[in-house]
Design a protein around this motif. Structure first.
Motif, PDB file in Angstrom:
ATOM      1  N   ALA A 231     -29.610  85.796   5.882  1.00  0.00           N
ATOM      2  CA  ALA A 231     -29.903  84.479   5.322  1.00  0.00           C
ATOM      3  C   ALA A 231     -31.390  84.263   5.101  1.00  0.00           C
ATOM      4  O   ALA A 231     -31.790  83.473   4.255  1.00  0.00           O
ATOM      5  N   SER A 232     -32.227  84.977   5.862  1.00  0.00           N
ATOM      6  CA  SER A 232     -33.672  84.741   5.780  1.00  0.00           C
ATOM      7  C   SER A 232     -34.426  85.946   6.311  1.00  0.00           C
ATOM      8  O   SER A 232     -33.854  86.842   6.945  1.00  0.00           O
ATOM      9  N   VAL A 233     -35.732  85.938   6.067  1.00  0.00           N
ATOM     10  CA  VAL A 233     -36.607  86.970   6.609  1.00  0.00           C
ATOM     11  C   VAL A 233     -36.550  86.971   8.127  1.00  0.00           C
ATOM     12  O   VAL A 233     -36.500  88.030   8.774  1.00  0.00           O
ATOM     13  N   GLU A 234     -36.553  85.764   8.727  1.00  0.00           N
ATOM     14  CA  GLU A 234     -36.524  85.651  10.199  1.00  0.00           C
ATOM     15  C   GLU A 234     -35.263  86.280  10.773  1.00  0.00           C
ATOM     16  O   GLU A 234     -35.305  87.006  11.776  1.00  0.00           O
ATOM     17  N   LYS A 422     -31.784  87.383  -0.268  1.00  0.00           N
ATOM     18  CA  LYS A 422     -31.804  86.822  -1.609  1.00  0.00           C
ATOM     19  C   LYS A 422     -31.718  85.304  -1.514  1.00  0.00           C
ATOM     20  O   LYS A 422     -31.326  84.775  -0.473  1.00  0.00           O
ATOM     21  N   PRO A 423     -32.076  84.571  -2.588  1.00  0.00           N
ATOM     22  CA  PRO A 423     -31.959  83.113  -2.555  1.00  0.00           C
ATOM     23  C   PRO A 423     -30.557  82.662  -2.175  1.00  0.00           C
ATOM     24  O   PRO A 423     -29.568  83.316  -2.512  1.00  0.00           O
ATOM     25  N   GLN A 547     -21.049  82.666   4.994  1.00  0.00           N
ATOM     26  CA  GLN A 547     -22.473  82.532   5.329  1.00  0.00           C
ATOM     27  C   GLN A 547     -23.174  81.611   4.331  1.00  0.00           C
ATOM     28  O   GLN A 547     -23.952  80.721   4.716  1.00  0.00           O
ATOM     29  N   LEU A 548     -22.895  81.791   3.041  1.00  0.00           N
ATOM     30  CA  LEU A 548     -23.491  80.948   2.012  1.00  0.00           C
ATOM     31  C   LEU A 548     -23.043  79.492   2.167  1.00  0.00           C
ATOM     32  O   LEU A 548     -23.827  78.564   1.947  1.00  0.00           O
ATOM     33  N   TYR A 549     -21.787  79.316   2.561  1.00  0.00           N
ATOM     34  CA  TYR A 549     -21.281  77.953   2.774  1.00  0.00           C
ATOM     35  C   TYR A 549     -22.046  77.262   3.903  1.00  0.00           C
ATOM     36  O   TYR A 549     -22.456  76.106   3.780  1.00  0.00           O
ATOM     37  N   ARG A 550     -22.274  77.980   4.997  1.00  0.00           N
ATOM     38  CA  ARG A 550     -23.002  77.396   6.123  1.00  0.00           C
ATOM     39  C   ARG A 550     -24.437  77.050   5.723  1.00  0.00           C
ATOM     40  O   ARG A 550     -24.951  75.983   6.076  1.00  0.00           O
TER      41      ARG A 550
END
Length: 559
Positions: A231-234, A422-423, A547-550
Motif C-alpha cells: 500500500a505504501s513505501v512504509e 502504485k497509486p 486491500q484497495l477497498y481498505r
C-alpha cells in the motif's frame, strides 16, 4: 499409438468437471505413451502443438480449415458455415461433415499421433511462395483419414480452441501421478524450463533425482518471478525488514532475454517469442551485453518524442507487428531497462541474493542508448524512498518495485520478496469469465463482459463486476471474434467464457457486494485496454481488491 486414443481422452476429459478424475485420466494416458512421443503428447493434451516459447505456429484460420474440410468431405463450404451457425462450434460442425463424407479414399490409413504431429510440424514450417497451398494439402490429407471424433479435435487443436479443462497445474499433477514423482519437483523443473515434454521424459527415466538436477537452459524461458502489492513505501520497508532495493516500475512489457553468442532470443512475460518484431533491440543487446551466454530480465518501454514513457499498449503493438517493422521502429522507439540476471556464462544465479545478482547484472551490461539498467535506490529511509516514488510518478512511470536484498529468484512464484507500490486507485487487470449478447444493431456482438479477479485461496476466478462501457464497435467485434471459441455454456443471452482473456479496467470506486461471490463490486467499471501480455493467473487478486477497498475507506475517512 493411434490418434483415436488421444481423441477418446479428449472426449472423456470434456465430459467431467472433476479435477481429480481429469488428473487420473491424463496420468493414465501418459503412462501408456511411448518414449518417442512423450515430449509431444503433453502439449497435444493441453490443446497445443508447441510450447508457447516455440517460434513455430500453424498459421491456419477458419477459412483455410473450412476449405480443407470441404475438399476432404465433399461437403460445400457454405453448408459447413451454416452448420457452424447451428452448432456454435466449428469442431462439432467438422464432425458432422465427416459423418456425411462424400469423398472416399482408396488408400485411407488410420491416423497415428506421430503422423498428426509430424503433419502439424510441416504445416508450421511451410513458408514462402505456395505455402498456403501446401498447408491446405497437408490438412486435407489429415481430414481424409479422420473419423468424426478425430476431426473434431484436430479442428480444435489447429484453431487453439480445445475445451477439455486441462491447464498447466493439472498437467503438473498428472506427470507426478503417472511417474510417481514429487509434484513440487515437477513444478520446479517446469518453472526452470517451461517444457512439459522435457519434464515428463525426465520424470519417467530419472525420477525425483533427475528432476532435482534440472537446470535452466538458454533458449528455454524461465517462468518469471512475480510480485505482490504494497500500500505504501512504509509498508514495503516494514515487509522487507527495514531496508530494501527500490526500482522504478516501468509502464512497459516485461521481457526475458536469452543470449548464446550472436544468437539472441527475446520472450514476453507470457513466454511468447517476440524476437523478430524488435530487431533493433536484438542488435542493441549484442552490443551492450558483455556476457556471451546469459539470461537477463527487463522492462521494454516505448519512448515518446519528449523522452517520456508511452503506455505499454505501444510495446504490444510492436510485438504484434510482422510486416513493415522498419517503419514501426521509427514510429515507436523502444528502450530496455534491465533489472535482473538469472544466468551468466555457465553460472546459474537464481539462488544468489538479489543484491549479488544486481552486481552481476552491472558487470554483464554496458549501458547504451537503448539498453539501460533499471534505476535503483537502496535505502532504509522512508523519506528518501518516498521522494524516489514521487519522482518515478512525475516521470510518467507506474510507481516503484521494492525488493528484499537477500531474496533469491523464485521462478513462477508470487511472494512478498518483491512488492509493487502504485497509486491507490489504480486500474485493475481482470479476467473475462462471462458475457452477454448485445441488442439492436449490436445483437450479433458480445456487448458486456463479466470480469473476475483471482482468488489465491480457492484457485478460482471470482466475479467483481460487469463492464459494458469504454468499447468501440471495433473493440466489440474483436472481442466477439476472440471469445466465441472460448464459450463453454450458453443460457439465453448470457454466455460463460473460459478464463483466458485479461483486460485492464478502470472504475469509480470499490463497493462491498453480496451479489458476487468475491464480496466486492466495481462501481462504474470501464474498459481501458486488452492485456495480451498477461496470463489469467497474473490478473489482480481478490486480496489486492480487498486491500484497495481498505485504503479507499481510510482515504474517505481522512485517515
Amino acid at each position: 499409438m493411434r490418434y483415436s486414443e488421444l481423441s477418446n481422452l479428449y472426449t472423456r476429459l470434456e465430459k467431467t468437471t472433476l479435477k481429480t478424475l481429469k488428473t487420473r485420466l491424463v496420468a493414465d494416458f501418459l503412462k501408456r505413451t511411448p518414449d518417442e512421443l512423450l515430449d509431444v503428447v503433453p502439449y497435444l493434451i493441453l490443446g497445443k502443438v508447441f510450447p508457447d516459447w516455440d517460434e513455430r505456429e500453424l498459421g491456419i484460420g477458419e477459412k483455410l480449415l473450412l476449405k480443407a474440410v470441404s475438399m476432404a468431405t465433399g461437403v460445400p463450404e457454405r453448408e459447413l458455415e451454416g452448420a457452424i451457425r447451428n452448432t456454435g462450434d466449428l469442431g462439432e460442425s467438422v464432425a458432422l461433415a465427416l459423418k456425411r463424407k462424400r469423398q472416399k479414399s482408396f488408400f485411407s490409413q488410420p491416423l497415428t499421433i506421430k503422423r498428426v504431429y509430424e503433419t502439424f510440424v510441416k504445416i508450421a514450417e511451410a513458408t514462402g511462395e505456395g505455402s498456403q497451398d501446401r498447408k491446405l494439402k497437408y490438412l486435407v490429407n489429415l481430414f481424409m483419414d479422420a473419423s468424426p471424433e478425430e476431426g473434431k479435435y484436430l479442428t480444435r487443436t489447429v484453431l487453439g480452441t480445445m475445451r477439455t479443462g486441462v491447464a498447466e497445474g493439472l498437467m503438473r499433477d498428472a506427470i507426478a501421478e503417472a511417474f510417481e514423482v514429487s509434484p513440487e519437483l515437477v513444478e520446479r523443473a517446469y518453472m526452470l524450463t517451461s517444457d512439459f515434454g522435457y519434464v515428463a521424459k525426465i520424470a519417467r527415466t530419472e525420477g525425483n533425482e533427475g528432476l532435482s538436477k534440472v537446470k535452466m537452459q538458454v533458449g528455454k524461458p524461465v517462468r518469471p518471478m512475480l510480485a505482490q502489492n504494497a500500500a505504501s513505501v512504509e509498508e514495503a520497508l516494514k515487509e522487507m525488514g527495514g531496508k530494501a532495493a527500490f526500482e522504478i516500475k516501468y509502464d512497459g512489457a516485461r521481457v526475458q532475454v536469452h543470449r548464446d553468442g550472436e544468437r539472441v532470443l527475446i520472450y514476453s512475460r507470457r513466454l511468447e517469442n517476440v524476437t523478430k518484431s524488435i530487431p533493433e533491440v536484438v542488435e542493441a543487446i549484442r552490443e551492450s551485453v558483455r556476457a556471451r551466454k546469459v539470461i537477463i530480465e527487463g522492462e521494454l518501454v516505448a519512448v515518446g518524442d519528449d523522452g517520456r514513457p508511452r503506455p505499454f499498449q505501444y510495446v504490444l503493438r510492436r510485438f504484434r507487428r510482422k510486416y513493415n517493422i522498419e517503419e514501426m521502429i521509427e514510429k515507436i522507439p523502444l528502450e530496455l531497462n534491465l533489472f535482473d540476471v538469472l544466468y551468466v556464462d555457465g553460472d546459474t544465479l537464481i539462488d544468489l541474493p538479489f543484491s549479488e545478482r544486481r552486481k552481476r547484472l552491472e558487470e554483464a551490461v554496458s549501458e547504451s542508448g537503448r539498453i539501460k539498467l533499471a534505476r535503483q535506490l537502496v535505502t532504509d529511509d522512508p523519506g528518501e524512498a518516498e521522494a524516489f516514488y514521487r519522482e518515478a510518478l512525475e516521470l510518467g512511470h507506474e510507481g516503484l518495485m521494492a525488493k528484499r536484498l537477500d531474496s533469491v529468484y523464485e521462478p513462477g512464484n508470487r511472494g512478498k520478496k518483491w512488492l509493487k507500490i502504485k497509486p491507490t486507485m489504480e486500474d485493475l487487470d481482470l479476467v473475462i469469465v462471462g458475457a452477454e449478447w448485445g441488442e439492436g444493431r449490436r445483437a450479433h456482438l458480445l456487448g458486456s463482459f463479466l470480469v473476475a479477479a483471482f482468488d489465491t485461496n480457492s484457485g478460482e476466478f471470482v466475479p467483481v463486476g460487469k463492464v459494458g462501457s469504454g468499447f468501440t464497435d471495433e473493440d466489440l467485434a474483436e472481442f466477439t471474434r476472440m471469445l466465441k471459441p472460448l464459450i463453454v455454456r450458453e443460457e439465453g443471452k448470457y454466455v460463460e467464457i473460459e478464463p483466458r482473456v485479461v483486460i485492464q479496467v478502470t472504475y469509480q470506486e470499490i463497493q462491498k457486494s453480496p451479489k458476487y461471490k468475491s464480496g466486492f463490486a466495481l462501481r462504474f467499471p470501464r474498459y481501458v485496454a486488452l492485456r495480451e501480455d498477461k496470463s489469467p493467473e497474473e490478473a489482480d487478486t481478490i486480496e489486492r481488491i480487498a486491500q484497495l477497498y481498505r485504503l479507499q475507506e481510510r482515504f474517505k475517512a481522512g485517515k
